[in-house]
Design a protein around this motif. Structure first.
Motif, PDB file in Angstrom:
ATOM      1  N   LEU A  28       0.832  -1.209   0.000  1.00 30.54           N
ATOM      2  CA  LEU A  28       0.000   0.000   0.000  1.00 30.54           C
ATOM      3  C   LEU A  28       0.865   1.257   0.000  1.00 30.54           C
ATOM      4  O   LEU A  28       0.544   2.236  -0.670  1.00 30.54           O
ATOM      5  CB  LEU A  28      -0.946  -0.008   1.201  1.00 30.54           C
ATOM      6  CG  LEU A  28      -2.030  -1.082   1.166  1.00 30.54           C
ATOM      7  CD1 LEU A  28      -2.815  -1.090   2.470  1.00 30.54           C
ATOM      8  CD2 LEU A  28      -2.951  -0.893  -0.019  1.00 30.54           C
ATOM      9  N   ARG A  29       1.966   1.227   0.721  1.00 25.59           N
ATOM     10  CA  ARG A  29       2.859   2.396   0.736  1.00 25.59           C
ATOM     11  C   ARG A  29       3.532   2.585  -0.612  1.00 25.59           C
ATOM     12  O   ARG A  29       3.717   3.715  -1.069  1.00 25.59           O
ATOM     13  CB  ARG A  29       3.899   2.253   1.835  1.00 25.59           C
ATOM     14  CG  ARG A  29       3.293   2.477   3.200  1.00 25.59           C
ATOM     15  CD  ARG A  29       4.341   2.469   4.278  1.00 25.59           C
ATOM     16  NE  ARG A  29       3.720   2.757   5.568  1.00 25.59           N
ATOM     17  CZ  ARG A  29       4.226   2.399   6.721  1.00 25.59           C
ATOM     18  NH1 ARG A  29       5.370   1.743   6.761  1.00 25.59           N
ATOM     19  NH2 ARG A  29       3.614   2.682   7.830  1.00 25.59           N
ATOM     20  N   LEU A  30       3.913   1.490  -1.267  1.00 26.06           N
ATOM     21  CA  LEU A  30       4.505   1.601  -2.602  1.00 26.06           C
ATOM     22  C   LEU A  30       3.515   2.165  -3.612  1.00 26.06           C
ATOM     23  O   LEU A  30       3.896   2.799  -4.589  1.00 26.06           O
ATOM     24  CB  LEU A  30       5.002   0.235  -3.078  1.00 26.06           C
ATOM     25  CG  LEU A  30       6.324  -0.227  -2.487  1.00 26.06           C
ATOM     26  CD1 LEU A  30       6.623  -1.658  -2.922  1.00 26.06           C
ATOM     27  CD2 LEU A  30       7.451   0.695  -2.905  1.00 26.06           C
ATOM     28  N   ALA A  31       2.224   1.926  -3.355  1.00 30.19           N
ATOM     29  CA  ALA A  31       1.185   2.457  -4.230  1.00 30.19           C
ATOM     30  C   ALA A  31       0.794   3.879  -3.827  1.00 30.19           C
ATOM     31  O   ALA A  31      -0.230   4.393  -4.276  1.00 30.19           O
ATOM     32  CB  ALA A  31      -0.042   1.542  -4.198  1.00 30.19           C
ATOM     33  N   SER A  32       1.581   4.508  -2.964  1.00 32.49           N
ATOM     34  CA  SER A  32       1.405   5.907  -2.533  1.00 32.49           C
ATOM     35  C   SER A  32       0.164   6.136  -1.683  1.00 32.49           C
ATOM     36  O   SER A  32      -0.409   7.229  -1.688  1.00 32.49           O
ATOM     37  CB  SER A  32       1.380   6.842  -3.744  1.00 32.49           C
ATOM     38  OG  SER A  32       2.576   6.738  -4.454  1.00 32.49           O
ATOM     39  N   HIS A  33      -0.260   5.135  -0.932  1.00 33.14           N
ATOM     40  CA  HIS A  33      -1.370   5.320   0.004  1.00 33.14           C
ATOM     41  C   HIS A  33      -0.777   5.744   1.346  1.00 33.14           C
ATOM     42  O   HIS A  33       0.114   5.092   1.866  1.00 33.14           O
ATOM     43  CB  HIS A  33      -2.172   4.032   0.170  1.00 33.14           C
ATOM     44  CG  HIS A  33      -2.892   3.610  -1.068  1.00 33.14           C
ATOM     45  ND1 HIS A  33      -3.995   4.271  -1.554  1.00 33.14           N
ATOM     46  CD2 HIS A  33      -2.650   2.600  -1.936  1.00 33.14           C
ATOM     47  CE1 HIS A  33      -4.406   3.683  -2.659  1.00 33.14           C
ATOM     48  NE2 HIS A  33      -3.595   2.659  -2.918  1.00 33.14           N
TER      49      HIS A  33
END
Length: 71
Positions: A28-33
């Motif tokens: 999720l962090r890699l997807a900019s969330h």
């Protein structure tokens, strides 16, 4: 009497769940969330959202929400 194999397996049970949790948060962090909790709620509402986050696309006619009974 507890079998040795059963005792050893129970000590390592939390590890896979922790690894899945860390993988999910990392994806999720890699997807900019930035708001992980809100994103998890959104992903829980539609089964296509987690797949899209991982780059797996499914056709709209295959989604569980659009399936007709007997189809």
């Amino acid at each position: 009497m507890i079998d040795v194999r059963e005792e050893g397996a129970s000590r390592n049970a939390p590890r896979p769940m922790a690894e899945l949790r860390h993988f999910t948060i990392g994806a999720l962090r890699l997807a900019s969330h930035t708001n992980i909790a809100a994103c998890l709620l959104r992903h829980a509402q539609n089964s296509n959202h987690p797949l899209a986050t991982l780059g797996i696309m499914c056709s709209p006619d295959r989604s569980p929400e659009r399936r007709r009974p007997g189809a």
